[in-house]
Design an enzyme around this catalytic site. Structure first.
Site, mmCIF file in Angstrom:
data_model
loop_
_atom_site.group_PDB
_atom_site.id
_atom_site.type_symbol
_atom_site.label_atom_id
_atom_site.label_comp_id
_atom_site.label_asym_id
_atom_site.label_seq_id
_atom_site.Cartn_x
_atom_site.Cartn_y
_atom_site.Cartn_z
ATOM 1 N N GLU A 76 -6.381 -0.356 -6.906
ATOM 2 C CA GLU A 76 -5.421 0.542 -7.546
ATOM 3 C C GLU A 76 -4.446 -0.316 -8.347
ATOM 4 O O GLU A 76 -3.794 -1.201 -7.793
ATOM 5 C CB GLU A 76 -4.650 1.349 -6.495
ATOM 6 C CG GLU A 76 -5.396 2.562 -5.984
ATOM 7 C CD GLU A 76 -4.579 3.352 -4.964
ATOM 8 O OE1 GLU A 76 -4.411 4.565 -5.132
ATOM 9 O OE2 GLU A 76 -4.112 2.754 -3.974
ATOM 10 N N SER A 113 0.814 -1.212 0.000
ATOM 11 C CA SER A 113 0.000 0.000 0.000
ATOM 12 C C SER A 113 0.852 1.270 0.000
ATOM 13 O O SER A 113 0.313 2.357 -0.185
ATOM 14 C CB SER A 113 -0.978 0.016 1.170
ATOM 15 O OG SER A 113 -0.569 -0.766 2.214
ATOM 16 N N ASN A 131 -3.947 6.372 -0.532
ATOM 17 C CA ASN A 131 -3.322 6.521 0.783
ATOM 18 C C ASN A 131 -2.482 7.784 0.888
ATOM 19 O O ASN A 131 -2.300 8.330 1.971
ATOM 20 C CB ASN A 131 -2.476 5.286 1.113
ATOM 21 C CG ASN A 131 -3.351 4.140 1.610
ATOM 22 O OD1 ASN A 131 -4.514 4.341 1.916
ATOM 23 N ND2 ASN A 131 -2.798 2.946 1.672
ATOM 24 N N HIS A 149 -3.175 -2.977 -5.702
ATOM 25 C CA HIS A 149 -3.460 -2.587 -4.318
ATOM 26 C C HIS A 149 -4.940 -2.766 -4.009
ATOM 27 O O HIS A 149 -5.779 -1.985 -4.444
ATOM 28 C CB HIS A 149 -3.018 -1.125 -4.098
ATOM 29 C CG HIS A 149 -3.240 -0.656 -2.700
ATOM 30 N ND1 HIS A 149 -3.533 0.644 -2.379
ATOM 31 C CD2 HIS A 149 -3.219 -1.337 -1.530
ATOM 32 C CE1 HIS A 149 -3.687 0.751 -1.067
ATOM 33 N NE2 HIS A 149 -3.508 -0.434 -0.535
#
Ligand code: CAA
Length: 697
Positions: free
Chosen positions: A438, A405, A476, A426
């Protein structure tokens, strides 16, 4: 006649065939064609008219692309009234999805037949509007108020058998829509059936509309269209049909002019555009049948579950037979959930767990996999080891994916002799539930490997977003910034509870502190430790009160305590009384005098920080288009769909005003509030984020 509606006579039956691919949306040409077709049938002396759709479906609704533009006559309500008023017997034969305006057309015909697989619904509230062509007036007359309220306020699609029970359709028959439709029309003529205009049916029995309105409004978390639709249905009970139609139109226009309508329609099209990358045009994905998953913790087991449910075979690699069995237990647990919800049968459950899933402890077991995803501990050294081993055993052409991540996918790819085959995939936990994926493209990733990432996403029914490599990728990285903004507000005087409450009122499913408790406070703690070890910029504000919670073993929901106390269960959170004293001590240590924050300021700062970071992410090319950011936040971070995404929200709020706020806050904290160059550029040019989406399409 327009080409969008075909006309033919079969004896004394006129046949109108919708031919407006891909979904026979009721655009201007279709509406003109329907009116012309009815008139021609009347002139031709036909006894009856059959309406059906060519291709995959009956009308799937109004043409959403026309919303917000100047309306062109005839409007759909007028078309429906004209169909219903025809002296001929008008019948619909439905297949595919008769949605929104499509069902409204069907309800204006006098009889309705459908194939067993057909679905109907009035999903308009999901687009921020309400059924605007008589759906709120005709459906309650046909199906009763209770059923109409359920269908209209949830927008759910129902299958033909349920529609038959509710009286929405009259008959179900297998076959081609044209053939079953013609047979039904002949049967109706032979049995002397007469016209049956719904508008002439008695007004339906009312219910406690105020109570329904309040309940629907509350459930919508700030979304107004479902509650407004309740008032339109109320009009069906209280007003004669014609006046009810006028009331429906008034409420429809009210909603048509809202930001929520714009946000929801942006979400509808972006959801479809997000996986259409110009760079992938004509690029074939690699074959995808057998996949390997390394690591059977919550994430790995979730990925394996999603893959199994999509029909892929999965080899789960763990460190020991015991760990592999534990992973299988997690996967079975997930699949049990699917079994309970009726998504799979007991036989399928058996086949998935016993045949499609293989457990392994040796890398050799991955030698035939088309794609391997590692979901091991989030540490560079561990990941590097995994990739060197994959490089040694995997067949040529296998896609090697990391579920990291935050970590640098280029560095991971460099551990192999085939960096072109390496990609980041991800997932979001729980991976068999969360919609976002992702697809992280590293410097050397080959185009067909990217295409394979998207193909996997599609197969797993995810919303896949292309992301470039940076710390945290799209989601993130932006999360880390808006979370930092929230932390700063706490240092300056806000409480986690006020922040959560303000953002939940804005429409987020959960505030950031409730989310942190759910995800586990240890995750943020590890990130903070890593960032401090790498060396924080001396200008960055830092706080350590949350570390103290972790040091005492409070990691959020999983330990029963975090920002909140979950003694009474995960759904009944109450503030943890230890938290505010820790915050107060931190403020005192940093010499900060706390001040009041209004909920409005909390939302404004939080959103501005999100937009500013998102603009950097787009400006740097980490996200290709603003809509990629919007979809990431919508599908992975609980962003309210009716606001369209942070960059759509920013467009609607006004970019110059947002930039001005950021510039003024940068006077107090120039490090955190550095305006994004892309935001400055757009403001200087008088453009919006959505213009960049259009440029890219
Ligand atoms: N208007 C314009 N375009 C539409 C459309 C619509 N109502 N519905 C779908 N499309 C387009 C999609 O954007 C997509 O275009 P691209 O290929 O260019 O991306 C294409 O049609 C195919 O759509 P999907 O990829 O979604 O195909 P699918 O087979 O997965 O799903 C569907 C088909 C179930 C019809 C789905 O598209 C859908 O749910 N559409 C929206 C239906 C809807 O909400 N109808 C109500 C409209 S509002 C209304 O009718 C107002 C009123 O009362 C007057």
């Amino acid at each position: 006649m327009t080409d969008a509606i075909g006309y033919e006579l079969d004896g004394d039956i006129a046949i109108l065939k919708a031919q407006n691919p891909p979904v026979n949306a009721l655009g201007h040409a279709v509406r003109v064609g329907l009116v012309d077709g009815i008139e021609r049938a009347e002139q031709d002396g036909a006894k009856a008219v059959l309406i059906y759709g060519d291709g995959s479906t009956y009308f799937a609704g109004a043409d959403i692309r026309e919303f917000g533009k100047k309306p062109l006559e005839p409007g759909l309500p007028g078309v429906c009234d004209r169909i219903e008023a025809s002296p001929l017997l008008v019948v619909s034969a439905m297949h595919g999805t008769a949605l929104g305006g499509g069902l409204e057309v069907a309800l204006s015909t006098h009889y309705r037949i459908a194939v067993p697989s057909a679905k109907v619904g009035l999903p308009e509230v999901l687009l921020g509007i309400l059924p605007g062509a008589g759906g709120t007036q005709r459906l309650p007359r046909v199906a009763g108020v209770e059923a109409a309220l359920d269908l209209i306020t949830t927008g759910r699609h129902i299958k033909a058998d349920e529609a038959l029970k509710l009286g929405i359709i009259d008959k179900i028959e297998s076959g081609e829509p044209r053939e079953i439709g013609l047979a039904y029309v002949r049967e109706l003529i032979d049995t002397g059936a007469t016209r049956r205009p719904v508008s002439e049916m008695a007004a339906p029995e009312p219910v406690e509309f105020d109570a329904v309105y309040d309940a629907v409004l509350k459930k919508g978390r700030g979304q107004v269209s479902p509650a407004t639709a309740v008032r339109a249905v109320q009009a069906a009970c209280e007003l004669p049909f014609k006046q009810g139609m006028a009331r429906e139109r008034e409420l429809f226009m009210e909603l048509m002019n809202t930001d929520q309508r714009e946000g929801l329609i942006h979400a509808f099209f972006s959801e479809r555009a997000v996986s259409k990358l110009p760079e992938l045009k004509g690029v074939e994905p690699r074959p995808l049948n057998a996949i390997g998953v390394i690591g059977g913790g919550t994430m790995g087991a979730g990925i394996a579950t999603a893959a199994l449910l999509s029909g892929l075979t999965v080899t789960m690699l763990e460190m020991s037979p015991e760990a592999a069995e534990a992973a299988k237990g997690r996967i079975s647990g997930n699949l049990q959930g699917a079994l309970k919800r009726g998504k799979i049968s007991a036989e399928q459950f058996e086949a998935l767990t016993e045949k499609a899933l293989t457990l392994a402890t040796d890398y050799d077991a991955l030698k035939d996999a088309d794609l391997v995803i590692e979901a091991v501990f989030e540490e560079m050294e561990v990941k590097k080891k995994v990739f060197s081993q994959l490089d040694a055993v995997c067949k040529p052409g296998a896609v090697l994916a990391t579920n990291t991540s935050y970590l640098d996918v280029n560095e991971i790819a460099a551990m192999t002799s085939r960096p072109a085959d390496v990609i980041g995939l991800h997932f979001f936990s729980p991976a068999h539930v969360m919609k976002l994926l992702e697809v992280v493209v590293a410097d050397k990733t080959a185009p067909d490997v990217v295409a394979t990432g998207f193909a996997l996403g599609k197969r797993l029914r995810k919303i896949s977003v292309r992301a470039g490599v940076c710390d945290g990728f799209i989601g993130n990285r932006i999360l880390s910034t808006y979370r930092t903004c929230a932390d700063h507000m706490i240092l300056d005087g806000a409480s986690p509870y006020q922040i959560d409450q303000a953002l939940e009122a804005f429409g987020f499913a959960m505030g950031p502190f409730a989310v942190a408790d759910l995800a586990g406070l240890d995750i943020g703690w590890a990130v903070r430790k890593r960032k401090r070890a790498e060396g924080l910029d001396p200008r960055a504000r830092d706080s350590s009160y949350a570390d103290k919670l972790c040091e005492d073993g409070h990691f959020g929901q999983k330990t029963g305590k975090g920002y909140y106390d979950y003694a009474a269960g995960p759904r009944s959170r109450v503030p943890n009384p230890d938290v505010l004293p820790l915050i107060e001590a931190e403020r005192a240590a940093q010499g900060i005098t706390p001040r009041e924050f209004s909920d409005e300021e909390i939302v404004r700062r939080y959103m501005a920080s999100m937009v500013n970071e998102a603009a950097k992410v787009v400006g740097e090319g980490i996200a290709r288009r603003p809509l990629d950011v919007d979809m990431t936040l919508l599908f992975g971070y609980g962003f309210p769909r009716y606001r369209g995404g942070p960059l759509k929200w920013a467009d609607l709020e006004g970019l110059p005003e947002l930039l001005a706020d950021i510039q003024s806050w940068s006077e107090e904290d120039p490090y955190f509030w550095q305006p994004a160059p892309l935001l400055e550029k757009l403001v200087a040019e008088g453009r919006k984020f959505d213009d960049l989406n259009k440029d890219a399409s």
